[in-house]
Design a protein around this motif. Structure first.
Motif, PDB file in Angstrom:
ATOM      1  N   HIS A 449       0.860  -1.181   0.000  1.00  0.00           N
ATOM      2  CA  HIS A 449       0.000   0.000   0.000  1.00  0.00           C
ATOM      3  C   HIS A 449       0.896   1.230   0.000  1.00  0.00           C
ATOM      4  O   HIS A 449       1.886   1.293   0.733  1.00  0.00           O
ATOM      5  CB  HIS A 449      -0.905   0.019   1.232  1.00  0.00           C
ATOM      6  N   ARG A 457      -6.321   7.232   4.448  1.00  0.00           N
ATOM      7  CA  ARG A 457      -7.274   6.384   5.177  1.00  0.00           C
ATOM      8  C   ARG A 457      -7.335   6.781   6.637  1.00  0.00           C
ATOM      9  O   ARG A 457      -8.425   6.801   7.244  1.00  0.00           O
ATOM     10  CB  ARG A 457      -6.842   4.916   5.051  1.00  0.00           C
ATOM     11  N   LYS A 479      -8.201  -1.105  13.186  1.00  0.00           N
ATOM     12  CA  LYS A 479      -9.069  -0.939  12.025  1.00  0.00           C
ATOM     13  C   LYS A 479      -8.295  -1.163  10.727  1.00  0.00           C
ATOM     14  O   LYS A 479      -8.815  -1.753   9.776  1.00  0.00           O
ATOM     15  CB  LYS A 479      -9.698   0.452  12.043  1.00  0.00           C
ATOM     16  N   LEU A 480      -7.062  -0.692  10.690  1.00  0.00           N
ATOM     17  CA  LEU A 480      -6.263  -0.881   9.481  1.00  0.00           C
ATOM     18  C   LEU A 480      -5.902  -2.343   9.281  1.00  0.00           C
ATOM     19  O   LEU A 480      -5.822  -2.820   8.138  1.00  0.00           O
ATOM     20  CB  LEU A 480      -4.992  -0.022   9.555  1.00  0.00           C
ATOM     21  N   VAL A 482      -7.800  -4.826  10.024  1.00  0.00           N
ATOM     22  CA  VAL A 482      -8.995  -5.442   9.451  1.00  0.00           C
ATOM     23  C   VAL A 482      -9.040  -5.222   7.949  1.00  0.00           C
ATOM     24  O   VAL A 482      -9.506  -6.086   7.189  1.00  0.00           O
ATOM     25  CB  VAL A 482     -10.255  -4.875  10.134  1.00  0.00           C
ATOM     26  N   GLU A 483      -8.538  -4.076   7.499  1.00  0.00           N
ATOM     27  CA  GLU A 483      -8.537  -3.760   6.072  1.00  0.00           C
ATOM     28  C   GLU A 483      -7.326  -4.339   5.348  1.00  0.00           C
ATOM     29  O   GLU A 483      -7.138  -4.086   4.156  1.00  0.00           O
ATOM     30  CB  GLU A 483      -8.566  -2.236   5.882  1.00  0.00           C
TER      31      GLU A 483
END
Length: 517
Positions: A449, A457, A479-480, A482-483
């Motif tokens: 990424h 993000r 949260k990141l 999870v992505e």
């Protein structure tokens, strides 16, 4: 143990940095202006170098038979990707030997009297071409004793340079730097932003809110008052910089037309102040600069002439070509050498001419290889960043110097030199080649990424958080993950601080105060 002597023969390889190779490497990192100055000095010192005359119409079909008109090909003959130099071109440090005999001996050329030397056949028989390194980039004008206007402004750096330095220091994300550099070029002489943000967003292929966010950062740059879209905003920025933008002053700025009409009685009623306070506020406004761009020394912006041009072909592919107007074009005057070397009476004179001929040939070949290297790097960069040029700044992919170096078979240091102070003109604007390089962050499954996309993000997460559920750095990391983005908490904190976003404790306090209001 007996001590004895013996002879051994060993083979080894080593890289020898000859003076010519060192100068060739230095040529790669020169900008167009610096290269023009370098070539101009060489023209003054070497009698066998000359400037190519403008090419007449139909010259390509006319090959002169006069041996004095024979010229090796110059560096500007390879300007598009269709004419890239061959991969097996001889390196610049290849030793070349030159005979010092007169043209009547073995050094003489073919049956038509044309002489040849070195690797001239590999370069081809070139014609005379335009020699134009861009008068509007600082080349000397005829009759101008003081040189170009860049020399007249050399002691006063232009405002654009000051702003771009602040862009590099204040904006960490490459996407933000691209937008910031574009907005800098949208300023007029007075320092006002004359291009609508919607038009900027459409040109760069990003959201208008993102351009607005970067603009707010730029409006804190020095000198205060720049990047304003109206006189009221310009004055407000300067007052905010002085910590004098209180509610009374804001109401006064909202009624600037009444100041011009000198309707002070109505102003006092609308603002809610007495005559003494109004007099003091008007005195403060008069001390401000309504055109901060003109007040800065060296406000004249230096025009940027791109080194590489990018255009879309009808079939959807890209055409990458060098800007011929920025390429110095010099030729080796072989005819002069042929005439003079036969008249030399001493070995010293012949050695001098031979040395000058070698240096002239090297310069022509070095300029040719410099042009080919820039074109090769730019072509691979366009291929790697195809999504950016087609879809916009949000699709800038992570890329390092090593990626380009491995694809084109060069060293990273060479790519770094080529991309320094070189500009690419694209349908989305003119950008420095360095802007397209950014680090990558790892993810699950080997997916990478771009660092700037992760920053965006994080910004989106924080912008969408509620006052009752403010995200901590650890929560953002979760949260990141999870992505599919693997990132450390300290990296999140570093990105958050680079975006000028306060900590979760400060954000929770600010949101609570906003709810109370």
């Amino acid at each position: 143990m007996a001590v004895s002597q013996r002879l051994e023969l060993r083979q080894s390889q080593s890289l020898v940095m000859t003076p010519q190779l060192q100068q060739a490497i230095r040529l790669l990192q020169l900008s167009n202006l610096e290269l023009a100055d370098y070539v101009e000095r060489e023209l003054e010192q070497n009698p066998l170098l000359e400037v190519a005359a403008p090419e007449p119409a139909g010259f390509a079909e006319e090959v002169p038979a006069d041996p004095d008109s024979f010229r090796p090909q110059d560096s500007a003959d390879y300007t598009t990707t269709d004419r890239l130099a061959a991969a097996d071109d001889a390196p610049l440090d290849t030793a070349q030997s030159y005979d010092d005999n007169s043209p009547s001996d073995d050094w003489a050329g073919g049956p038509d009297g044309e002489t040849s030397y070195g690797d001239s056949e590999a370069w081809g028989q070139g014609g005379e071409g335009a020699f134009n390194w861009g008068n509007d980039r600082g080349g000397r004008f005829e009759g101008d004793e003081d040189g170009g206007f860049e020399q007249r402004l050399a002691d006063r750096p232009p405002l654009r340079h000051l702003l771009l330095e602040q862009v590099q220091m204040d904006l960490d994300a490459p996407v933000d730097r691209l937008i910031g550099a574009y907005l800098v070029d949208c300023l007029d002489e007075a320092g006002y932003l004359v291009t609508p943000l919607g038009e900027v967003a459409e040109q760069l292929g990003c959201a208008e809110a993102e351009v607005e966010r970067v603009l707010l950062r730029l409006q804190r740059f020095e000198p205060a008052g720049l990047f304003a879209r109206s006189l009221r905003e310009c004055l407000a920025l300067q007052l905010a910089d002085q910590n004098r933008l209180d509610p009374l002053m804001e109401r006064l700025l909202e009624n600037l037309p009444l100041v011009a009409e000198r309707d002070y009685a109505k102003l006092r009623r609308l603002i809610g102040c007495d005559a003494e306070d109004l007099t003091d506020m008007l005195a403060e406004i008069r001390r401000l600069d309504p055109r901060p761009g003109l007040s800065y020394e060296g406000g004249a912006a230096e025009p940027i002439i791109p080194d590489v041009l990018l255009r879309a072909r009808p079939d959807g592919s890209w055409l990458v070509e060098l800007n011929a107007d920025t390429l110095p074009r010099v030729l080796v005057d072989q005819g002069t050498y042929s005439r003079v070397v036969g008249q030399c009476r001493s070995r010293r004179d012949k050695d001098y001419l031979t040395e000058q001929l070698q240096q002239a040939n090297w310069l022509v070949k070095a300029l040719h290889q410099r042009a080919g290297t820039i074109l090769k790097v730019a072509s691979e960069l366009v291929r790697q960043q195809d999504a950016f040029f087609r879809k916009g700044v949000r699709h800038l992919r992570p890329m390092t110097l090593r990626v380009i170096a491995e694809e084109i078979g060069m060293h990273e240091s060479t790519v770094s030199r080529v991309t320094s102070n070189k500009f690419l003109a694209t349908p989305r604007g003119t950008f420095e080649l360095k802007y397209f390089f950014s680090a990558a962050l790892g993810g699950f499954g080997g997916e990478e990424h771009a660092a700037e996309s992760v920053r965006d993000r994080i910004r989106e997460m924080i912008a969408g958080e509620s006052p009752q559920a403010v995200l901590s750095d650890d929560a953002i990391v979760d949260k990141l993950k999870v992505e599919g983005i693997e990132i450390a908490r300290r990296t999140v904190a570093k990105y958050r601080e680079a975006l000028n976003i306060p900590s979760s404790v400060q954000r929770r306090r600010e949101k609570a105060l906003a709810l109370v209001r």
